[in-house]
Motif scaffolding. Structure first.
Motif, mmCIF file in Angstrom:
data_model
loop_
_atom_site.group_PDB
_atom_site.id
_atom_site.type_symbol
_atom_site.label_atom_id
_atom_site.label_comp_id
_atom_site.label_asym_id
_atom_site.label_seq_id
_atom_site.Cartn_x
_atom_site.Cartn_y
_atom_site.Cartn_z
ATOM 1 N N LEU A 18 -8.828 -9.614 -3.430
ATOM 2 C CA LEU A 18 -7.508 -11.060 -3.698
ATOM 3 C C LEU A 18 -7.272 -11.075 -4.513
ATOM 4 N N THR A 19 -8.015 -11.448 -5.631
ATOM 5 C CA THR A 19 -6.933 -11.563 -6.834
ATOM 6 C C THR A 19 -6.095 -10.091 -7.065
ATOM 7 N N HIS A 20 -6.422 -8.941 -6.464
ATOM 8 C CA HIS A 20 -5.475 -7.493 -6.475
ATOM 9 C C HIS A 20 -4.178 -7.905 -5.606
ATOM 10 N N LEU A 21 -4.746 -8.523 -4.435
ATOM 11 C CA LEU A 21 -3.321 -8.755 -3.506
ATOM 12 C C LEU A 21 -2.284 -9.910 -3.732
ATOM 13 N N GLU A 22 -2.878 -10.487 -5.162
ATOM 14 C CA GLU A 22 -2.015 -11.547 -5.316
ATOM 15 C C GLU A 22 -1.628 -11.138 -6.339
ATOM 16 N N THR A 23 -1.725 -10.104 -7.213
ATOM 17 C CA THR A 23 -1.082 -9.348 -8.132
ATOM 18 C C THR A 23 -0.009 -8.379 -7.555
ATOM 19 N N TYR A 24 -0.240 -8.115 -6.437
ATOM 20 C CA TYR A 24 0.761 -6.854 -5.606
ATOM 21 C C TYR A 24 1.936 -8.021 -4.887
ATOM 22 N N LEU A 25 1.347 -8.958 -4.370
ATOM 23 C CA LEU A 25 1.831 -9.859 -3.298
ATOM 24 C C LEU A 25 3.394 -10.369 -4.641
ATOM 25 N N ALA A 26 3.063 -10.810 -6.184
ATOM 26 C CA ALA A 26 4.461 -12.172 -6.623
ATOM 27 C C ALA A 26 4.205 -10.300 -7.648
ATOM 28 N N ALA A 232 9.379 7.361 11.470
ATOM 29 C CA ALA A 232 9.691 8.335 10.131
ATOM 30 C C ALA A 232 9.427 7.041 8.682
ATOM 31 N N GLY A 233 10.355 5.660 9.270
ATOM 32 C CA GLY A 233 10.227 4.530 8.128
ATOM 33 C C GLY A 233 9.242 3.626 8.126
ATOM 34 N N LEU A 234 7.530 4.033 9.268
ATOM 35 C CA LEU A 234 7.002 3.029 8.719
ATOM 36 C C LEU A 234 6.610 4.745 8.413
ATOM 37 N N LEU A 235 6.278 5.648 7.863
ATOM 38 C CA LEU A 235 5.640 6.552 7.404
ATOM 39 C C LEU A 235 5.586 6.222 5.605
ATOM 40 N N SER A 236 7.112 6.084 5.324
ATOM 41 C CA SER A 236 7.487 5.961 4.603
ATOM 42 C C SER A 236 6.991 4.758 3.315
ATOM 43 N N ALA A 237 6.861 3.588 4.381
ATOM 44 C CA ALA A 237 6.462 1.605 3.963
ATOM 45 C C ALA A 237 5.712 2.003 3.940
ATOM 46 N N VAL A 238 4.696 2.997 5.122
ATOM 47 C CA VAL A 238 3.250 2.556 4.013
ATOM 48 C C VAL A 238 2.550 3.890 3.281
ATOM 49 N N ILE A 239 3.643 4.706 2.599
ATOM 50 C CA ILE A 239 3.151 5.260 1.809
ATOM 51 C C ILE A 239 4.012 4.700 0.537
ATOM 52 N N SER A 240 4.420 4.052 0.360
ATOM 53 C CA SER A 240 4.648 3.829 -0.712
ATOM 54 C C SER A 240 4.374 2.431 -0.896
ATOM 55 N N THR A 241 4.089 1.267 0.246
ATOM 56 C CA THR A 241 2.753 0.051 -0.086
ATOM 57 C C THR A 241 1.378 0.977 -0.506
ATOM 58 N N HIS A 242 1.389 1.927 -0.466
ATOM 59 C CA HIS A 242 0.048 2.256 -0.612
ATOM 60 C C HIS A 242 0.005 2.849 -2.239
ATOM 61 N N LYS A 243 1.085 3.618 -2.807
ATOM 62 C CA LYS A 243 1.182 3.807 -4.519
ATOM 63 C C LYS A 243 1.034 2.140 -5.317
ATOM 64 N N ASN A 244 1.975 1.119 -4.290
ATOM 65 C CA ASN A 244 2.440 0.273 -5.441
ATOM 66 C C ASN A 244 1.013 -0.476 -5.286
ATOM 67 N N TRP A 245 0.357 -0.240 -4.529
ATOM 68 C CA TRP A 245 -0.737 -0.832 -4.544
ATOM 69 C C TRP A 245 -1.690 -0.694 -5.486
ATOM 70 N N LEU A 246 -1.635 0.638 -5.552
ATOM 71 C CA LEU A 246 -2.769 1.674 -6.690
ATOM 72 C C LEU A 246 -2.316 1.239 -8.003
ATOM 73 N N SER A 247 -0.698 0.758 -7.946
ATOM 74 C CA SER A 247 -0.052 0.516 -9.370
ATOM 75 C C SER A 247 -0.399 -0.459 -10.257
ATOM 76 N N CYS A 248 -0.435 -1.428 -9.192
ATOM 77 C CA CYS A 248 -0.572 -3.173 -9.643
ATOM 78 C C CYS A 248 -2.397 -3.304 -9.859
#
Length: 248
Positions: A18-26, A232-248
């Motif tokens: 939940l802390t990670h999710l809060e950081t991600y959504l901020a 293609a759009g959904l694939l791009s969205a999932v990849i970028s979400t994964h990268k942003n999740w790891l980076s925050c």
């Protein structure tokens, strides 16, 4: 008798979800990518013939998809500044680097700048007599930006591959000599993680570039069907979400 000390674990400590999710959504990008998943999931459902939808359900989904698309444009206000700063801070080692950097950051920056105009038109604040022309310029700039970005990432993948080979050789030599090489193994793990993320970024840029190309061609030609583009759009969205999740 003194117990032998254990070597430090190479795994990063687990974070509270939940802390990670809060950081991600901020972060702006975090919310934007979740909206992107929602939008292209709706597009995929609309374009799929295997899901029977009533006329009312189709109307609601189309309205939702359009509303989310407009919301994403609002989230991009001022985002072109990020590309301006990337251009200013870029390290240029060759003429090829210069061309790719200008294409990647310049093209994306102009695209995000024009998107502000598109948002103001679609939100009803200003007249949209030049909207089609500006959207065409926006699509070209976006496509060129992805072209440059893929070129830069492929060059970086080559450098990462060289680092990986050097570390593998170092670990082999250390093993033959009976020398501990835990530090090199940790570095190798990080290099391989970086390599995987960079490969995913290339796939993401190719998917986004395909959608930009479809905008340039007004949805005509091969690989421009609604099902292909929404996937293609959904694939791009999932990849970028994964990268942003790891980076925050």
């Amino acid at each position: 008798m003194e117990q032998p000390t254990k070597p430090p674990s190479s795994k990063p400590p687990q974070r509270d979800f939940l802390t990670h999710l809060e950081t991600y959504l901020a972060k702006r990008d975090g919310v934007d990518k979740l909206l992107k998943i929602s939008r292209y999931a709706a597009k995929l459902i609309l374009s799929s013939s295997s899901l029977p939808l009533s006329p009312s359900q189709k109307t609601h989904l189309k309205s939702f998809e359009s509303s989310v698309g407009l919301s994403r444009k609002a989230f991009r206000l001022g985002k072109f500044i990020q590309d301006v700063n990337s251009l200013r801070n870029s390290v240029i080692d060759s003429a090829q680097d210069l061309i790719l950097i200008v294409l990647a950051y310049g093209g994306e920056g102009v695209y995000y700048f024009i998107e502000q105009y598109v948002w103001l038109v679609k939100s009803g604040l200003i007249d949209g007599k030049d909207l089609i022309f500006m959207q065409k310029i926006s699509a070209w700039c976006e496509f060129l930006g992805y072209f440059g970005s893929v070129g830069l990432k492929i060059r970086e993948l080559k450098r990462v591959g060289e680092d990986e080979r050097c570390l593998v050789s170092s670990i082999r030599v250390s093993g033959l000599r009976g020398i501990g090489c835990e530090e090199d193994r940790m570095r190798l793990r990080k290099v391989r993680e970086k390599k995987m993320l960079k490969r995913l970024s290339v796939v993401q840029d190719l998917a986004d570039g395909l959608m930009a190309l479809a905008d340039i061609r007004d949805g005509k030609g091969r690989f421009t069907g609604p099902l292909v583009l929404s996937s293609a759009g959904l694939l791009s969205a999932v990849i970028s979400t994964h990268k942003n999740w790891l980076s925050c």
